[in-house]
Design a protein around this motif. Structure first.
Motif, PDB file in Angstrom:
ATOM      1  N   SER A   1      42.912 -95.229 -17.979  1.00  0.00           N
ATOM      2  CA  SER A   1      43.204 -94.041 -18.979  1.00  0.00           C
ATOM      3  C   SER A   1      42.615 -92.453 -18.440  1.00  0.00           C
ATOM      4  N   ASP A   2      43.705 -91.752 -18.236  1.00  0.00           N
ATOM      5  CA  ASP A   2      43.298 -90.440 -17.886  1.00  0.00           C
ATOM      6  C   ASP A   2      43.036 -89.359 -19.190  1.00  0.00           C
ATOM      7  N   GLU A   3      41.843 -88.849 -19.163  1.00  0.00           N
ATOM      8  CA  GLU A   3      41.514 -88.214 -20.365  1.00  0.00           C
ATOM      9  C   GLU A   3      40.958 -86.814 -20.266  1.00  0.00           C
ATOM     10  N   PRO A   4      41.428 -86.031 -19.310  1.00  0.00           N
ATOM     11  CA  PRO A   4      40.832 -84.705 -19.449  1.00  0.00           C
ATOM     12  C   PRO A   4      40.983 -83.847 -20.436  1.00  0.00           C
ATOM     13  N   TYR A   5      41.915 -84.303 -21.160  1.00  0.00           N
ATOM     14  CA  TYR A   5      42.139 -83.267 -22.626  1.00  0.00           C
ATOM     15  C   TYR A   5      41.480 -84.023 -23.744  1.00  0.00           C
ATOM     16  N   SER A   6      40.587 -85.119 -23.529  1.00  0.00           N
ATOM     17  CA  SER A   6      40.026 -85.910 -24.918  1.00  0.00           C
ATOM     18  C   SER A   6      39.339 -84.948 -25.783  1.00  0.00           C
TER      19      SER A   6
ATOM     20  N   PHE B   1      55.754 -88.023 -17.904  1.00  0.00           N
ATOM     21  CA  PHE B   1      54.266 -88.228 -17.383  1.00  0.00           C
ATOM     22  C   PHE B   1      53.886 -87.048 -16.243  1.00  0.00           C
ATOM     23  N   PHE B   2      52.648 -86.763 -16.190  1.00  0.00           N
ATOM     24  CA  PHE B   2      52.105 -85.859 -15.179  1.00  0.00           C
ATOM     25  C   PHE B   2      52.725 -86.180 -13.665  1.00  0.00           C
ATOM     26  N   MET B   3      53.496 -85.388 -13.174  1.00  0.00           N
ATOM     27  CA  MET B   3      54.290 -85.720 -11.802  1.00  0.00           C
ATOM     28  C   MET B   3      53.272 -86.335 -10.923  1.00  0.00           C
ATOM     29  N   GLU B   4      51.887 -85.670 -10.779  1.00  0.00           N
ATOM     30  CA  GLU B   4      51.295 -86.025  -9.660  1.00  0.00           C
ATOM     31  C   GLU B   4      50.773 -87.361  -9.425  1.00  0.00           C
ATOM     32  N   TYR B   5      51.059 -88.221 -10.583  1.00  0.00           N
ATOM     33  CA  TYR B   5      50.685 -89.461 -10.689  1.00  0.00           C
ATOM     34  C   TYR B   5      51.388 -90.239  -9.336  1.00  0.00           C
ATOM     35  N   ALA B   6      52.726 -89.879  -9.703  1.00  0.00           N
ATOM     36  CA  ALA B   6      53.656 -90.880  -8.584  1.00  0.00           C
ATOM     37  C   ALA B   6      53.075 -90.546  -7.028  1.00  0.00           C
TER      38      ALA B   6
ATOM     39  N   PHE C   1      47.499 -78.737 -24.413  1.00  0.00           N
ATOM     40  CA  PHE C   1      48.009 -77.532 -24.859  1.00  0.00           C
ATOM     41  C   PHE C   1      49.227 -77.339 -24.416  1.00  0.00           C
ATOM     42  N   TYR C   2      50.076 -78.591 -24.636  1.00  0.00           N
ATOM     43  CA  TYR C   2      51.548 -78.234 -24.092  1.00  0.00           C
ATOM     44  C   TYR C   2      52.290 -78.771 -25.288  1.00  0.00           C
ATOM     45  N   LEU C   3      53.523 -77.996 -25.173  1.00  0.00           N
ATOM     46  CA  LEU C   3      54.354 -78.415 -26.153  1.00  0.00           C
ATOM     47  C   LEU C   3      55.700 -78.750 -25.363  1.00  0.00           C
TER      48      LEU C   3
ATOM     49  N   ALA D   1      35.552 -85.592  -7.751  1.00  0.00           N
ATOM     50  CA  ALA D   1      36.026 -84.129  -7.639  1.00  0.00           C
ATOM     51  C   ALA D   1      37.098 -84.006  -8.735  1.00  0.00           C
ATOM     52  N   GLY D   2      36.756 -83.865  -9.900  1.00  0.00           N
ATOM     53  CA  GLY D   2      37.939 -83.913 -10.940  1.00  0.00           C
ATOM     54  C   GLY D   2      38.446 -85.138 -11.232  1.00  0.00           C
ATOM     55  N   ALA D   3      39.597 -84.942 -12.177  1.00  0.00           N
ATOM     56  CA  ALA D   3      40.409 -86.104 -12.678  1.00  0.00           C
ATOM     57  C   ALA D   3      41.263 -86.467 -11.448  1.00  0.00           C
ATOM     58  N   ALA D   4      41.860 -85.295 -11.023  1.00  0.00           N
ATOM     59  CA  ALA D   4      42.611 -85.916  -9.829  1.00  0.00           C
ATOM     60  C   ALA D   4      42.024 -86.897  -8.851  1.00  0.00           C
ATOM     61  N   GLY D   5      40.814 -86.340  -8.236  1.00  0.00           N
ATOM     62  CA  GLY D   5      40.180 -86.945  -7.335  1.00  0.00           C
ATOM     63  C   GLY D   5      39.762 -88.655  -7.927  1.00  0.00           C
TER      64      GLY D   5
ATOM     65  N   PHE E   1      35.986 -82.245 -16.347  1.00  0.00           N
ATOM     66  CA  PHE E   1      35.688 -81.059 -17.257  1.00  0.00           C
ATOM     67  C   PHE E   1      36.216 -79.994 -16.961  1.00  0.00           C
ATOM     68  N   SER E   2      37.557 -80.216 -16.241  1.00  0.00           N
ATOM     69  CA  SER E   2      38.393 -79.021 -16.190  1.00  0.00           C
ATOM     70  C   SER E   2      38.949 -78.155 -17.037  1.00  0.00           C
ATOM     71  N   LYS E   3      39.332 -78.926 -18.152  1.00  0.00           N
ATOM     72  CA  LYS E   3      40.087 -78.492 -19.468  1.00  0.00           C
ATOM     73  C   LYS E   3      39.009 -78.037 -20.467  1.00  0.00           C
ATOM     74  N   ASP E   4      37.975 -79.055 -20.670  1.00  0.00           N
ATOM     75  CA  ASP E   4      37.025 -78.971 -22.000  1.00  0.00           C
ATOM     76  C   ASP E   4      36.046 -77.798 -21.791  1.00  0.00           C
TER      77      ASP E   4
ATOM     78  N   GLU F   1      36.199 -75.750 -10.347  1.00  0.00           N
ATOM     79  CA  GLU F   1      34.864 -76.288  -9.911  1.00  0.00           C
ATOM     80  C   GLU F   1      35.172 -78.046  -9.496  1.00  0.00           C
ATOM     81  N   ARG F   2      36.065 -78.490  -9.831  1.00  0.00           N
ATOM     82  CA  ARG F   2      36.234 -79.909  -9.171  1.00  0.00           C
ATOM     83  C   ARG F   2      35.296 -80.924  -9.701  1.00  0.00           C
ATOM     84  N   ILE F   3      34.945 -81.175 -11.058  1.00  0.00           N
ATOM     85  CA  ILE F   3      34.024 -81.980 -11.287  1.00  0.00           C
ATOM     86  C   ILE F   3      34.545 -83.011 -12.455  1.00  0.00           C
TER      87      ILE F   3
HETATM   88  C1  LIG Z   1      47.277 -85.440 -17.150  1.00  0.00           C
HETATM   89  C2  LIG Z   1      46.408 -84.707 -16.155  1.00  0.00           C
HETATM   90  N1  LIG Z   1      45.303 -85.520 -15.585  1.00  0.00           N
HETATM   91  C3  LIG Z   1      44.895 -85.022 -14.327  1.00  0.00           C
HETATM   92  C4  LIG Z   1      44.922 -83.582 -14.124  1.00  0.00           C
HETATM   93  C5  LIG Z   1      43.818 -83.181 -12.841  1.00  0.00           C
HETATM   94  O1  LIG Z   1      42.641 -82.781 -13.469  1.00  0.00           O
HETATM   95  P1  LIG Z   1      41.555 -82.320 -12.371  1.00  0.00           P
HETATM   96  O2  LIG Z   1      41.764 -80.724 -12.431  1.00  0.00           O
HETATM   97  O3  LIG Z   1      40.483 -82.476 -13.515  1.00  0.00           O
HETATM   98  O4  LIG Z   1      41.671 -83.053 -11.428  1.00  0.00           O
HETATM   99  C6  LIG Z   1      45.466 -82.753 -14.849  1.00  0.00           C
HETATM  100  C7  LIG Z   1      45.581 -81.201 -14.585  1.00  0.00           C
HETATM  101  O5  LIG Z   1      46.300 -80.750 -15.169  1.00  0.00           O
HETATM  102  C8  LIG Z   1      46.357 -83.460 -15.767  1.00  0.00           C
HETATM  103  O6  LIG Z   1      47.232 -82.429 -16.820  1.00  0.00           O
END
Ligand SMILES: Cc1ncc(COP(=O)(O)O)c(C=O)c1O
Length: 393
Positions: A212-217, A130-135, A330-332, A104-108, A242-245, A251-253
């Protein structure tokens, strides 16, 4: 008390992104949505590619028996085969469905990997910002985040990583291309990271995993590419989505891919599949698993984000902002002209410009602009960015 002490403490410190989102909702009500410039969320503003809708309609009209049934917890074998074939083209190694778990997405995916490998007290090294959710994800499984500095250009600092490695180190979590800085890690740097991890894995007699977390690859500019983690280190997990690309975060995949030569791969795969189930995902959404095999080579047009980046960077540079030009995502992440990034973000709010303080990403003295917004928002916000900068110089 209704909720646990731990969760109560967590809800008490609402994330900066969430606070900005709420502030934005209030301001939009007061000033009108068109007068609020909301750069707070990484919610892609492009619609999914036309091919996505085409395949979705085709799959949605499939009336075969069992289409909506339970499936293997790792996902459909056809989907995993398609992902395996795709990855085999991108690295030196050959993948099979047995190296892939649909999630279910990269988060899953991140949660499944961390639950699989962490014992309570195990450390996960995370380069900041870093992406705060990691913690939160690390904490979900009793792990401990070991936050370390990067270089001033946000590239990985191998010395800091080496200093942080110890007997409790279970993994290092990197994100490429990077949220919140847009930094793209080079093959050379990742190769050196791989060598470092090999050396210490040998020393401690246990693998230190590279996640390696690569949703923006695929959201990457100027001909850059995202190096394959599999070519640099054997004990590695790719987590992505596939969330970003494809612009389909709702859709959580996503999926996890494990290095085909990972030591103890069989038990790791069993663990991942079990965790996908017992965290409660059970399996990744079935309809999306049927859709994505036809879309592995498709993505939104990254040059549209690149154009937005260029307009934003030019305008901010003229206004006196300092930043590293992002190579992807897509971040500055510009410097705040004053040390207190929260105060600066509040000043931008007075111009109805919503950004997120770097403090919210473990990167104080900066702020994040998510430029996945329409062109007009960027153009109309630039005079406000300029006025606020003038207050401080
Ligand atoms: C670095 C990073 N990892 C993971 C995610 C989570 O992605 P997903 O929506 O595919 O779970 C995001 C979402 O913004 C993100 O920026």
């Amino acid at each position: 008390m209704t909720v646990s002490e731990r969760i109560k403490a967590m809800t008490g410190k609402a994330s900066w992104v969430r606070r900005m989102f709420e502030e934005g909702a209030l301001r939009k009500k007061k000033f009108g949505a068109e007068n609020v410039f909301d750069f707070s969320l990484g919610n892609p503003n492009l619609e999914p590619p036309a091919r996505f809708r085409e395949i979705l309609m085709q799959m949605a009209s499939d009336v075969s028996t069992g289409t909506h049934s339970y499936m293997p917890n790792a996902g459909f074998v056809e989907t995993r085969q398609a992902v395996a074939d795709y990855l085999s083209k991108l690295s030196k190694f050959s993948f099979t469905p047995n190296d892939i778990v649909m999630t279910a997405g990269a988060a899953g995916a991140l949660n499944v990997v961390l639950k699989t490998i962490l014992n309570p007290g195990d450390e996960v090294i995370i380069p900041a910002p870093f992406f705060m959710e990691y913690a939160y994800y690390v904490e979900n499984y009793g792990g401990v985040s070991r936050i370390i500095d990067t270089n001033t250009d946000f590239s990985i600092n191998l010395d800091r990583i080496e200093e942080a490695i110890g007997a409790s180190t279970k993994a290092i979590l990197v994100n490429n291309p990077h949220n919140p800085t847009g930094r793209v890690y080079t093959q050379e740097k990742l190769t050196r990271l791989g060598r470092l991890l090999s050396r210490y894995s040998e020393q401690y007699g246990e693998p230190i995993y590279l996640i390696s977390d690569e949703p923006y690859s695929k959201i990457i500019y100027n001909g850059l590419t995202c190096p394959s983690i599999f070519d640099v280190y054997q004990e590695s997990f790719l987590v992505t989505s596939f969330s970003k690309d494809l612009s389909i975060p709702g859709e959580r995949i996503g999926y996890i891919a494990v290095h085909p030569l990972m030591k103890d791969k069989d038990i790791i795969m069993e663990g991942l599949i079990l965790c996908n189930r017992v965290i409660g995902f059970v399996n990744a959404p079935a309809l999306m698993q049927r859709v994505i095999p036809s879309l592995l080579e498709v993505s939104v047009d990254a040059s549209i984000y690149q154009r937005k980046r260029d307009v934003l960077c030019k305008g901010l540079e003229e206004a006196g902002y300092k930043f590293f030009v992002p190579g992807g995502a897509f971040y500055l992440f510009p410097e705040s002209p004053i040390p207190d990034d929260v105060e600066f973000v509040r000043a931008l709010q007075e111009e109805n410009i919503l950004t997120v303080p770097g403090t919210g990403f473990g990167g104080p003295g900066h702020f994040r602009i998510a430029y996945c917004v329409d062109d007009g928002t960027i153009e109309r916000a630039l005079p406000g960015f300029t006025r606020v900068m003038k207050q401080y110089v």
